[in-house]
Design a protein around this motif. Structure first.
Motif, PDB file in Angstrom:
ATOM      1  N   HIS A 283       0.857  -1.185   0.000  1.00 31.16           N
ATOM      2  CA  HIS A 283       0.000   0.000   0.000  1.00 31.16           C
ATOM      3  C   HIS A 283       0.894   1.237   0.000  1.00 31.16           C
ATOM      4  N   PRO A 284       0.535   2.265  -0.763  1.00 33.14           N
ATOM      5  CA  PRO A 284       1.411   3.440  -0.865  1.00 33.14           C
ATOM      6  C   PRO A 284       1.837   4.029   0.469  1.00 33.14           C
ATOM      7  N   ALA A 285       0.944   4.005   1.465  1.00 29.28           N
ATOM      8  CA  ALA A 285       1.262   4.632   2.748  1.00 29.28           C
ATOM      9  C   ALA A 285       2.024   3.711   3.691  1.00 29.28           C
ATOM     10  N   LEU A 286       2.101   2.407   3.364  1.00 29.17           N
ATOM     11  CA  LEU A 286       2.677   1.471   4.327  1.00 29.17           C
ATOM     12  C   LEU A 286       4.171   1.680   4.519  1.00 29.17           C
ATOM     13  N   ARG A 287       4.895   1.916   3.429  1.00 32.02           N
ATOM     14  CA  ARG A 287       6.334   2.128   3.602  1.00 32.02           C
ATOM     15  C   ARG A 287       6.590   3.363   4.468  1.00 32.02           C
ATOM     16  N   THR A 288       5.755   4.389   4.294  1.00 29.81           N
ATOM     17  CA  THR A 288       5.885   5.589   5.125  1.00 29.81           C
ATOM     18  C   THR A 288       5.652   5.249   6.594  1.00 29.81           C
ATOM     19  N   LEU A 289       4.625   4.425   6.879  1.00 30.43           N
ATOM     20  CA  LEU A 289       4.342   4.024   8.258  1.00 30.43           C
ATOM     21  C   LEU A 289       5.476   3.171   8.821  1.00 30.43           C
ATOM     22  N   ALA A 290       6.018   2.274   7.990  1.00 28.35           N
ATOM     23  CA  ALA A 290       7.117   1.422   8.451  1.00 28.35           C
ATOM     24  C   ALA A 290       8.349   2.251   8.787  1.00 28.35           C
ATOM     25  N   ASP A 291       8.694   3.199   7.904  1.00 26.50           N
ATOM     26  CA  ASP A 291       9.846   4.065   8.173  1.00 26.50           C
ATOM     27  C   ASP A 291       9.598   4.929   9.405  1.00 26.50           C
ATOM     28  N   SER A 292       8.359   5.382   9.581  1.00 30.34           N
ATOM     29  CA  SER A 292       8.006   6.183  10.750  1.00 30.34           C
ATOM     30  C   SER A 292       8.160   5.370  12.027  1.00 30.34           C
ATOM     31  N   ALA A 293       7.707   4.104  11.996  1.00 36.02           N
ATOM     32  CA  ALA A 293       7.834   3.232  13.163  1.00 36.02           C
ATOM     33  C   ALA A 293       9.294   2.960  13.489  1.00 36.02           C
ATOM     34  N   ALA A 294      10.118   2.751  12.451  1.00 32.30           N
ATOM     35  CA  ALA A 294      11.546   2.510  12.671  1.00 32.30           C
ATOM     36  C   ALA A 294      12.203   3.703  13.336  1.00 32.30           C
ATOM     37  N   GLY A 295      11.879   4.904  12.847  1.00 28.98           N
ATOM     38  CA  GLY A 295      12.445   6.111  13.450  1.00 28.98           C
ATOM     39  C   GLY A 295      11.992   6.289  14.884  1.00 28.98           C
ATOM     40  N   HIS A 296      10.735   5.978  15.149  1.00 29.11           N
ATOM     41  CA  HIS A 296      10.196   6.097  16.501  1.00 29.11           C
ATOM     42  C   HIS A 296      10.902   5.136  17.452  1.00 29.11           C
ATOM     43  N   LEU A 297      11.119   3.896  17.000  1.00 30.87           N
ATOM     44  CA  LEU A 297      11.795   2.908  17.844  1.00 30.87           C
ATOM     45  C   LEU A 297      13.241   3.310  18.110  1.00 30.87           C
ATOM     46  N   ALA A 298      13.920   3.808  17.079  1.00 36.83           N
ATOM     47  CA  ALA A 298      15.309   4.225  17.260  1.00 36.83           C
ATOM     48  C   ALA A 298      15.409   5.384  18.241  1.00 36.83           C
ATOM     49  N   HIS A 299      14.481   6.324  18.130  1.00 37.99           N
ATOM     50  CA  HIS A 299      14.488   7.468  19.048  1.00 37.99           C
ATOM     51  C   HIS A 299      14.185   7.015  20.473  1.00 37.99           C
ATOM     52  N   THR A 300      13.214   6.101  20.620  1.00 35.26           N
ATOM     53  CA  THR A 300      12.861   5.594  21.949  1.00 35.26           C
ATOM     54  C   THR A 300      14.035   4.866  22.577  1.00 35.26           C
ATOM     55  N   ALA A 301      14.731   4.060  21.753  1.00 36.47           N
ATOM     56  CA  ALA A 301      15.875   3.310  22.263  1.00 36.47           C
ATOM     57  C   ALA A 301      16.989   4.236  22.721  1.00 36.47           C
ATOM     58  N   SER A 302      17.225   5.329  21.983  1.00 36.03           N
ATOM     59  CA  SER A 302      18.309   6.247  22.333  1.00 36.03           C
ATOM     60  C   SER A 302      17.997   7.041  23.603  1.00 36.03           C
ATOM     61  N   CYS A 303      16.697   7.156  23.929  1.00 35.95           N
ATOM     62  CA  CYS A 303      16.292   7.942  25.101  1.00 35.95           C
ATOM     63  C   CYS A 303      16.027   7.081  26.328  1.00 35.95           C
ATOM     64  N   THR A 304      16.173   5.752  26.198  1.00 35.57           N
ATOM     65  CA  THR A 304      15.821   4.843  27.278  1.00 35.57           C
ATOM     66  C   THR A 304      17.051   4.086  27.731  1.00 35.57           C
ATOM     67  N   ALA A 305      17.270   4.027  29.041  1.00 32.86           N
ATOM     68  CA  ALA A 305      18.381   3.244  29.566  1.00 32.86           C
ATOM     69  C   ALA A 305      18.040   1.774  29.419  1.00 32.86           C
ATOM     70  N   GLY A 306      19.049   0.936  29.170  1.00 33.98           N
ATOM     71  CA  GLY A 306      18.814  -0.489  29.055  1.00 33.98           C
ATOM     72  C   GLY A 306      18.517  -0.863  27.616  1.00 33.98           C
ATOM     73  N   PRO A 307      18.223  -2.169  27.382  1.00 33.05           N
ATOM     74  CA  PRO A 307      18.009  -2.647  26.017  1.00 33.05           C
ATOM     75  C   PRO A 307      16.735  -2.100  25.418  1.00 33.05           C
ATOM     76  N   ALA A 308      16.750  -1.866  24.115  1.00 34.70           N
ATOM     77  CA  ALA A 308      15.573  -1.358  23.419  1.00 34.70           C
ATOM     78  C   ALA A 308      14.512  -2.438  23.323  1.00 34.70           C
ATOM     79  N   VAL A 309      13.271  -2.021  23.314  1.00 34.98           N
ATOM     80  CA  VAL A 309      12.172  -2.964  23.144  1.00 34.98           C
ATOM     81  C   VAL A 309      12.212  -3.557  21.753  1.00 34.98           C
ATOM     82  N   GLY A 310      12.500  -2.756  20.767  1.00 37.26           N
ATOM     83  CA  GLY A 310      12.575  -3.249  19.397  1.00 37.26           C
ATOM     84  C   GLY A 310      13.460  -2.323  18.596  1.00 37.26           C
ATOM     85  N   GLN A 311      13.889  -2.778  17.439  1.00 36.34           N
ATOM     86  CA  GLN A 311      14.722  -1.920  16.616  1.00 36.34           C
ATOM     87  C   GLN A 311      14.440  -2.229  15.150  1.00 36.34           C
ATOM     88  N   PRO A 312      14.657  -1.244  14.265  1.00 31.63           N
ATOM     89  CA  PRO A 312      14.379  -1.483  12.854  1.00 31.63           C
ATOM     90  C   PRO A 312      15.319  -2.521  12.259  1.00 31.63           C
TER      91      PRO A 312
END
Length: 318
Positions: A283-312
């Protein structure tokens, strides 16, 4: 002389919506149209084809011809979405509705956070959630009922698939679920062998194959005392002291205060991956959502002490 048919996208879109929603009223709500408009679009498609596509029952079912037309209608709309994607990428504006399928634990444990993030980051994209068991989720993604899914341990992206491998949302470990007054409830971790004498509960529509593997790794025979379909029932039975069970970490938000979810030995986990279909364009919007989720996870991981919940997952070249 053969009569030439004239089909259009609104007809195909209405037909697919009725099939996927199971009725004209639900399809109208999905499309933001009146029920009469949906009925008119499907009826005009049937007139063009000179044969019925749907059996008007509850729920609506496809005729033999309707079943044959269905994959072609999906392919036609998929091609249109590809054209829309080119235009969206050129203008930098992404819109549309993405149908996301996931299992109950993922829907309740991970999806709400994703929806909140996407609502802020991609406000012009609407995400509709479909909940089903693992086999249903995979089937919906395969047949086009869903545009995206959170899959459990999917195989690697194959050659010829859309050039985006998906986003790993979490590495989801398995845990022992016990009543808080259980003799082992204060332990930092639970060895499955220490629960051998407790009645074991399982939900066949959940992670039974993986729970079987955990028993095998522990050298135990898998012999559940009770099998219950619904996750809420499973949790209620543990609350009542009827037995214990094994759930994944993503279930933690569902666990009431009188139960504990403890690390389990042998230590096993599963990958939860947001992805699209392997054998057709996303779907045209899905890649945008996937990239958005990856960026969100990376940002969350960088701001959280300990292991990340998930990563792209690493992007695939090509």
């Amino acid at each position: 002389m053969t009569r030439r048919t004239t089909l259009n996208l609104p007809q195909l879109r209405a037909f697919l919506a009725v099939v996927d929603a199971g009725g004209f009223s639900a399809a109208a709500a999905e499309l933001g149209m009146s029920q009469s408009a949906v009925s008119h679009a499907v009826a005009s498609l049937e007139r063009e084809l000179a044969a019925p596509l749907l059996i008007r029952a509850h729920p609506v079912r496809t005729t033999v011809l309707g079943e044959r037309v269905l994959p072609h209608a999906r392919m036609a709309l998929s091609a249109v979405r590809s054209v829309e994607q080119l235009a969206a990428e050129a203008t930098g504006t992404m819109t549309g509705t993405v149908r996301l399928a996931a299992t109950p634990t993922v829907c309740q444990g991970l999806v709400p956070g994703l929806l909140r993030h996407w609502r802020e980051d991609q406000p012009l994209v609407t995400v509709r959630v479909f909940e089903g068991d693992s086999s249903e989720v995979s089937a919906w993604l395969e047949d086009g009922t869903a545009d995206a899914a959170v899959l459990i341990d999917p195989p690697p992206a194959t050659a010829g698939s859309y050039p985006h491998p998906g986003v790993q949302l979490a590495t989801d470990g398995y845990r022992a679920l016990l009543p808080r007054d259980h003799p082992l409830a204060e332990e930092p971790a639970i060895d499955l062998r220490d629960l051998e004498d407790d009645p074991f509960l399982i939900s066949p529509n959940g992670c039974e194959a993986r729970v079987r593997t955990i028993h095998r790794l522990a050298g135990l025979r898998f012999s559940p005392t009770h099998r219950v379909r619904d996750l809420a029932t499973l949790i209620s039975m543990v609350q009542a002291g009827i037995g214990v069970t094994v759930l994944s970490e993503v279930s933690r938000s569902l666990i009431p205060a009188d139960l504990v979810l403890l690390p389990l030995k042998p230590d096993t986990s599963r990958r939860l991956v947001l992805t699209g279909p392997q054998n057709r364009l996303w779907h045209p919007a899905l890649r945008t959502l996937a990239d958005s989720a990856a960026g969100h996870l990376a940002h969350t991981a960088s701001c959280t002490a300990g292991p990340a919940v998930g990563q792209p997952l690493p992007s695939r070249s090509g």
